[in-house]
Design an enzyme around this catalytic site. Structure first.
Site, mmCIF file in Angstrom:
data_model
loop_
_atom_site.group_PDB
_atom_site.id
_atom_site.type_symbol
_atom_site.label_atom_id
_atom_site.label_comp_id
_atom_site.label_asym_id
_atom_site.label_seq_id
_atom_site.Cartn_x
_atom_site.Cartn_y
_atom_site.Cartn_z
ATOM 1 N N SER A 145 0.821 -1.181 0.053
ATOM 2 C CA SER A 145 0.107 0.101 0.056
ATOM 3 C C SER A 145 0.884 1.186 -0.133
ATOM 4 C CB SER A 145 -1.023 -0.079 1.169
ATOM 5 O OG SER A 145 -2.001 1.107 1.165
ATOM 6 N N ASP A 290 -3.267 6.607 -3.161
ATOM 7 C CA ASP A 290 -1.872 5.994 -2.677
ATOM 8 C C ASP A 290 -1.531 4.742 -3.800
ATOM 9 O OD1 ASP A 290 -3.904 4.158 -2.232
ATOM 10 O OD2 ASP A 290 -3.028 3.392 -0.566
ATOM 11 N N ASP A 292 -1.202 1.603 -4.311
ATOM 12 C CA ASP A 292 -2.151 0.685 -4.698
ATOM 13 C C ASP A 292 -3.425 1.209 -4.983
ATOM 14 O OD1 ASP A 292 -2.669 0.909 -2.152
ATOM 15 O OD2 ASP A 292 -3.374 -1.352 -2.010
ATOM 16 N N ASP A 294 -6.067 2.056 -3.384
ATOM 17 C CA ASP A 294 -7.402 1.706 -2.268
ATOM 18 C C ASP A 294 -7.779 3.039 -1.479
ATOM 19 O OD1 ASP A 294 -5.345 1.611 -0.676
ATOM 20 O OD2 ASP A 294 -6.007 -0.224 0.098
#
Length: 549
Positions: A145, A290, A292, A294
């Protein structure tokens, strides 16, 4: 003992890079570095695995990942019927992410499972959606992440498309502990590499969100060197929203994240380039994902000029009202976490729908609904949002792409009405009181310091903070209002204020969440000034109480 463990690890490690790292440490006799890698191991929990890349059980590497995959396979096979369980695997663009995904596919198919691999580095919400779309029994996303470049991670989803919760985490962890040497695992080759249809299925789901018809909005966007750009641009095109201007320096995936100290839009300075682009292009809205994709961060033009980032709670309140105004039924549910603002409860009451409060993390938020409920929106203050429609969520997890679409549609509607998002925030404050929130986050690399600070506060909580009496102390380790026990403490203060103190679940931090509620009887700007001063005083008082280094 450490050297013997290192030699045993070396003998089974399939990765030339980590073998060379470990051999160099052994030859140099670097006992401290060896102990750091072998004195413990990365613990598999509800967040899966996450840690620094390197050799040994206390690092993310191919051996650690293959053991995790073998443990997951064993746990899935425990309840398999006639058909072999199926697992869909995704990965981002971090160092080793693709390699870890391929190793996972090889171990799973070698164990007799069906495995699908996403067609390239893609956002986490695409993987979460694919679990349900394919009818998979589980999903794996290789990502850390918004962690620093040296980290990677391994996130596990179950067949409902949501992240795992206890006792699954401990069951998978026990299965991982039972795995032997990875060079003795049977490895398969028969997994399926999915095509673009899996991304299109996700985009089709997003196109069903309640996005209204207004489309006149100018957006500046950054994926922060992550994997969000291409899918977000396609999502905007699919839903008829104008293409955002993208920060060129951060547009391509880059696992070293060269333009930011931390690839987290919450961190100071992370959004500087997209704010500059927005100023130069006259944008109505700033959006950052961010790495990734999500999470979703937003900034808006301020009434007095310039741009100001919205807090996660502010955007959560705006999106909640937007979704509730465009969905129907008394069975609707909105949900947030115990560390997020209490504003959502007031919004839900005004719309005559139910609200729920869960522990932190979308693994809990996506399980907030009772059988009679229909979840249409969930959020947590850490920039995570799940936007749904009358048929429920598109993704059973936080989704930075879906949130970006919703806030762009909201901004377009506000522009059509001659309003701004800042105006809508003021409207909420007049209706429900100004709910102002802030954080105190202290990075403490020694876990014992974090535990000691929490224990000291539990033993001797303050009787007052910043002149506000502490009216109740809730020990979250004892469970609270039907919630599972978790590490943390909530202090309820006079006049609706509160403080929650807890260790971070993903980073070596002690995190404190502050909220004050200020009635608005006149000028909202004046109320904001008072609330900011109250939060600053509360923060100072808490720092003095915790007495952290």
């Amino acid at each position: 003992m450490t050297r013997a463990a290192a030699e045993e690890w070396l003998a089974q490690d399939p990765d030339p890079a980590t073998r060379a790292e470990l051999r160099a440490l052994l030859d140099a006799g670097d006992e401290a570095a060896l102990a750091d890698r072998f004195a413990g191991r990365l613990e598999f929990g509800t967040a899966g695995l996450r840690g620094e890349l390197g050799a040994g059980p206390n690092r993310m590497n191919r051996v650690t990942v293959m053991r995790a995959a073998a443990g997951l396979a064993a746990r899935l096979l425990e309840e398999a019927a006639d058909e072999p369980p199926g697992v869909v695997i995704g990965y981002d663009a971090r160092h080793n992410s693709e390699r870890f995904a391929l190793d996972t596919a090889a171990v799973l198919t070698g164990a007799g499972l069906t495995a699908w691999l996403l067609p390239g580095p893609l956002p986490t919400p695409v993987l979460a959606h694919a679990v349900g779309y394919l009818g998979a029994d589980a999903g794996v996303m290789v990502t850390a992440s918004h962690n620093p470049p040296r980290d990677n991670g391994y996130k596990v989803y179950w067949g409902d498309g949501a992240q795992i919760v206890p006792p699954l985490d401990t069951e998978i962890s026990a299965a991982i502990d039972a795995v032997g040497r990875v060079d003795e695992l049977p490895l398969g080759t028969g997994w399926t590499v999915l095509g673009d249809e899996i991304v299109e299925a996700y985009l089709h789901g997003l196109s069903r969100l309640p996005l209204g018809t207004a489309r006149d909005v100018r957006v500046a966007y950054t994926p922060l060197h992550g994997v969000g750009r291409d899918v977000l641009l396609r999502a905007f095109r699919w839903t008829g929203l104008p293409a955002p201007a993208v920060v060129a320096e951060q547009a391509e995936p880059d696992p070293d994240f060269p333009t930011v100290a931390f690839p987290n839009p919450e961190e100071p300075g992370a959004m500087d380039l997209v704010l500059e682009l927005a100023e130069a292009s006259g944008s109505d809205l700033v959006i950052a994902n961010d790495p990734d994709a999500d999470r979703c961060a937003v900034a808006v033009p301020a009434p007095d000029g310039g741009l100001r980032p919205l807090t996660g709670d502010e955007l959560g309140g705006l999106l909640a009202e937007y979704v509730l105004g465009r969905t129907h039924g008394t069975d609707r549910l909105v949900a947030t976490t115990i560390v997020s603002s209490s504003l959502l409860g007031r919004i839900a009451a005004a719309h005559r729908v139910r609200s729920a409060v869960t522990l932190t993390g979308f693994k809990w938020l996506m399980r907030a609904a009772a059988p009679a409920d229909r979840l249409v929106f969930a959020y947590e203050e850490a920039l995570g949002y799940c936007v749904g429609g009358d048929d429920g969520p598109v993704v059973h997890d936080k989704d930075g792409i879906g949130a970006a679409l919703a806030v762009a549609a909201l901004a377009a509607q506000a522009r059509l009405d001659g309003r701004t998002l800042a105006d809508l925030l003021d409207d909420q404050a007049r209706r429900h009181g100004l709910h102002a929130t802030a954080q105190l986050s202290v990075r403490l690399p020694d876990p014992e310091l974090i535990a000691a600070a929490s224990a000291a506060l539990r033993r001797e909580p303050p009787k007052a903070l910043a002149g506000r009496a502490v009216t109740a102390v809730d020990d979250l380790t004892q469970g609270l209002a039907g919630l599972p026990p978790t590490e943390g403490l909530r202090l309820r203060l006079a006049d609706g204020a509160r403080v929650v103190v807890r260790p971070s679940g993903t980073e070596p931090k002690l995190k404190c969440y502050l909220e004050v509620v200020t009635p608005v009887t006149g000028d909202v700007a004046a109320a904001r000034t008072r609330a900011a001063a109250d939060l600053a005083a509360l923060r100072t008082a808490l720092e003095e109480t915790l007495a952290l280094p």
